[in-house]
Write an enzyme that holds these catalytic residues in place. Sequence first.
Site, PDB file in Angstrom:
ATOM      1  N   ARG A  12      11.055  -1.288  11.178  1.00  0.00           N
ATOM      2  CA  ARG A  12      10.151  -0.869  11.752  1.00  0.00           C
ATOM      3  C   ARG A  12       9.835  -1.853  13.112  1.00  0.00           C
ATOM      4  NH1 ARG A  12       4.810   0.174   8.227  1.00  0.00           N
ATOM      5  NH2 ARG A  12       3.652  -0.911   9.740  1.00  0.00           N
ATOM      6  N   ARG A  40      -0.608  -9.209  13.353  1.00  0.00           N
ATOM      7  CA  ARG A  40      -0.994  -8.069  12.552  1.00  0.00           C
ATOM      8  C   ARG A  40      -1.969  -8.819  11.389  1.00  0.00           C
ATOM      9  NH1 ARG A  40       4.288  -5.255  10.942  1.00  0.00           N
ATOM     10  NH2 ARG A  40       3.057  -4.108   9.214  1.00  0.00           N
ATOM     11  N   ARG A  73      -9.932   0.532   8.904  1.00  0.00           N
ATOM     12  CA  ARG A  73      -9.388  -0.767   9.179  1.00  0.00           C
ATOM     13  C   ARG A  73     -10.538  -1.703   9.617  1.00  0.00           C
ATOM     14  NH1 ARG A  73      -3.846  -0.086   8.715  1.00  0.00           N
ATOM     15  NH2 ARG A  73      -2.665  -1.804   9.473  1.00  0.00           N
ATOM     16  N   LYS A 127       0.961  -1.126   0.026  1.00  0.00           N
ATOM     17  CA  LYS A 127       0.188   0.014  -0.154  1.00  0.00           C
ATOM     18  C   LYS A 127       0.926   1.261  -0.085  1.00  0.00           C
ATOM     19  CE  LYS A 127      -1.886  -1.279   3.836  1.00  0.00           C
ATOM     20  NZ  LYS A 127      -1.404  -2.551   4.200  1.00  0.00           N
ATOM     21  N   ARG A 137      11.755  -5.433   5.239  1.00  0.00           N
ATOM     22  CA  ARG A 137      11.465  -3.984   4.797  1.00  0.00           C
ATOM     23  C   ARG A 137      12.263  -3.095   5.427  1.00  0.00           C
ATOM     24  NH1 ARG A 137       5.493  -1.659   5.495  1.00  0.00           N
ATOM     25  NH2 ARG A 137       5.951  -2.881   7.616  1.00  0.00           N
TER      26      ARG A 137
HETATM   27  P1  AP5 Z   1       4.929  -1.662   1.883  1.00  0.00           P
HETATM   28  O1  AP5 Z   1       4.391  -0.848   0.837  1.00  0.00           O
HETATM   29  O2  AP5 Z   1       5.457  -0.844   2.987  1.00  0.00           O
HETATM   30  O3  AP5 Z   1       3.622  -2.466   2.625  1.00  0.00           O
HETATM   31  P2  AP5 Z   1       2.151  -1.768   3.240  1.00  0.00           P
HETATM   32  O4  AP5 Z   1       1.120  -2.439   2.453  1.00  0.00           O
HETATM   33  O5  AP5 Z   1       2.224  -0.440   3.403  1.00  0.00           O
HETATM   34  O6  AP5 Z   1       2.382  -2.527   4.611  1.00  0.00           O
HETATM   35  P3  AP5 Z   1       2.196  -2.192   6.078  1.00  0.00           P
HETATM   36  O7  AP5 Z   1       2.974  -2.982   7.071  1.00  0.00           O
HETATM   37  O8  AP5 Z   1       2.538  -0.510   6.324  1.00  0.00           O
HETATM   38  O9  AP5 Z   1       0.700  -2.023   6.449  1.00  0.00           O
HETATM   39  P4  AP5 Z   1       0.183  -2.050   7.719  1.00  0.00           P
HETATM   40  O10 AP5 Z   1      -1.247  -1.946   7.232  1.00  0.00           O
HETATM   41  O11 AP5 Z   1       0.296  -3.414   8.660  1.00  0.00           O
HETATM   42  O12 AP5 Z   1       0.743  -1.003   8.663  1.00  0.00           O
HETATM   43  P5  AP5 Z   1       0.282   0.432   9.121  1.00  0.00           P
HETATM   44  O13 AP5 Z   1       1.700   1.402   8.928  1.00  0.00           O
HETATM   45  O14 AP5 Z   1      -0.728   0.829   8.345  1.00  0.00           O
HETATM   46  O15 AP5 Z   1       5.750  -2.983   1.278  1.00  0.00           O
HETATM   47  C1  AP5 Z   1       6.420  -3.780   2.471  1.00  0.00           C
HETATM   48  C2  AP5 Z   1       7.575  -4.244   2.028  1.00  0.00           C
HETATM   49  O16 AP5 Z   1       7.565  -4.949   0.657  1.00  0.00           O
HETATM   50  C3  AP5 Z   1       8.661  -2.975   1.601  1.00  0.00           C
HETATM   51  O17 AP5 Z   1       9.784  -3.597   1.950  1.00  0.00           O
HETATM   52  C4  AP5 Z   1       8.560  -3.044  -0.066  1.00  0.00           C
HETATM   53  O18 AP5 Z   1       9.748  -2.639  -0.350  1.00  0.00           O
HETATM   54  C5  AP5 Z   1       8.177  -4.428  -0.385  1.00  0.00           C
HETATM   55  N1  AP5 Z   1       7.400  -4.550  -1.506  1.00  0.00           N
HETATM   56  C6  AP5 Z   1       6.391  -3.726  -1.914  1.00  0.00           C
HETATM   57  N2  AP5 Z   1       5.677  -4.068  -3.248  1.00  0.00           N
HETATM   58  C7  AP5 Z   1       6.562  -5.211  -3.341  1.00  0.00           C
HETATM   59  C8  AP5 Z   1       6.462  -6.043  -4.822  1.00  0.00           C
HETATM   60  N3  AP5 Z   1       5.829  -5.787  -5.670  1.00  0.00           N
HETATM   61  N4  AP5 Z   1       7.255  -7.065  -4.829  1.00  0.00           N
HETATM   62  C9  AP5 Z   1       8.414  -7.081  -3.984  1.00  0.00           C
HETATM   63  N5  AP5 Z   1       8.497  -6.325  -2.651  1.00  0.00           N
HETATM   64  C10 AP5 Z   1       7.593  -5.430  -2.680  1.00  0.00           C
HETATM   65  O19 AP5 Z   1      -0.150   0.338  10.365  1.00  0.00           O
HETATM   66  C11 AP5 Z   1       0.699   0.004  11.384  1.00  0.00           C
HETATM   67  C12 AP5 Z   1      -0.092  -0.063  12.858  1.00  0.00           C
HETATM   68  O20 AP5 Z   1      -0.618   1.325  13.182  1.00  0.00           O
HETATM   69  C13 AP5 Z   1      -1.068  -1.083  13.000  1.00  0.00           C
HETATM   70  O21 AP5 Z   1      -0.841  -2.416  13.128  1.00  0.00           O
HETATM   71  C14 AP5 Z   1      -2.038  -0.543  14.185  1.00  0.00           C
HETATM   72  O22 AP5 Z   1      -1.640  -0.800  15.175  1.00  0.00           O
HETATM   73  C15 AP5 Z   1      -2.081   0.914  13.777  1.00  0.00           C
HETATM   74  N6  AP5 Z   1      -2.947   1.413  12.996  1.00  0.00           N
HETATM   75  C16 AP5 Z   1      -2.641   2.186  11.638  1.00  0.00           C
HETATM   76  N7  AP5 Z   1      -3.794   2.375  11.027  1.00  0.00           N
HETATM   77  C17 AP5 Z   1      -4.925   2.332  11.881  1.00  0.00           C
HETATM   78  C18 AP5 Z   1      -6.193   2.153  12.036  1.00  0.00           C
HETATM   79  N8  AP5 Z   1      -6.874   2.752  10.812  1.00  0.00           N
HETATM   80  N9  AP5 Z   1      -6.981   1.836  12.793  1.00  0.00           N
HETATM   81  C19 AP5 Z   1      -6.390   1.281  14.064  1.00  0.00           C
HETATM   82  N10 AP5 Z   1      -5.101   1.243  13.927  1.00  0.00           N
HETATM   83  C20 AP5 Z   1      -4.367   1.530  13.159  1.00  0.00           C
HETATM   84 MG    MG Z   2       2.462   0.922   4.793  1.00  0.00          MG
END
Ligand code: AP5
Ligand code: MG
Length: 213
Positions: free
Chosen positions: A160, A171, A88, A13, A127
């Site tokens: 992270r 997660r 979410r 994402k 990552r």
């Molecule tokens: P990346 O693009 O970083 O993945 P992502 O989908 O953004 O994954 P996240 O881990 O950021 O999602 P998340 O939903 O768990 O975390 P968030 O920060 O939202 O890609 C991942 C890796 O893969 C990278 O190394 C990239 O280079 C690689 N990659 C990408 N595309 C690729 C490809 N095609 N091929 C190979 N490699 C590739 O949330 C974190 C925490 O915050 C949550 O656990 C929760 O506690 C809290 N939180 C956030 N939002 C909310 C909400 N709305 N409500 C409640 N709690 C929340």
């Molecule tokens: Mg992300």
Amino acid sequence: MNIILLGPPGAGKGTQAKRMIEKYGIPQISTGDMLRAAVQAGTELGLEAKKYMDAGQLVPDEVVIGLVKERIQQDDCKNGYMLDGFPRNVSQAETLDKMLSELGQKIDHVVCIEVPEDELIKRLTGRRTCKQCGAGYHVVFDPPKQDGVCDKCGGELYQRDDDNEETVKSRLKVYKEQTEPLIAYYEKQGKLRRIDGVGSIDEIFNRIVAVLG
Ligand code: AP5
Ligand code: MG
């Protein structure tokens, strides 16, 4: 154009959002990034959020809803925005629908990036992110030119806190139980655009552009 980026942890994402900023000229609103900034700044909200994030659990709805409500009313969101990691759960989605209808806005597309679980674990554990500019890398799939250093700004790359195997498992479980129901929620609204998230970063970007135009 108002877009939601939906998909499990590690689906790409954030990676795709960074490219879409340029293509569509709209900002990325990542609740995860906003919460991590609050943790970094040591605010009360950040300290509270960190407990949940380190456990791989969702931060309470009212906290993230407050952040999003304020953010989408800022000037740079006038022509649209991408919500990354929000909503979410169904309750957040319902609150968002209500909030947007009060503001005279709506979501146009929900881009759902689909990736199998074994691939997600590989992506998350490798990552790396730039401390300074937030650019994302992967030690194998998208490595920086120099180990530990950002190509774009020379900043230091970090891993992270929630990208360890134990927190990743929790997660993924939370995603299945609380976030996955949003697929049916937006399918019913006719807004769901499914994207196969396996392939190179460029291939996936091209698939998204093919669907959104
Ligand atoms: P990346 O693009 O970083 O993945 P992502 O989908 O953004 O994954 P996240 O881990 O950021 O999602 P998340 O939903 O768990 O975390 P968030 O920060 O939202 O890609 C991942 C890796 O893969 C990278 O190394 C990239 O280079 C690689 N990659 C990408 N595309 C690729 C490809 N095609 N091929 C190979 N490699 C590739 O949330 C974190 C925490 O915050 C949550 O656990 C929760 O506690 C809290 N939180 C956030 N939002 C909310 C909400 N709305 N409500 C409640 N709690 C929340
Ligand atoms: Mg992300």
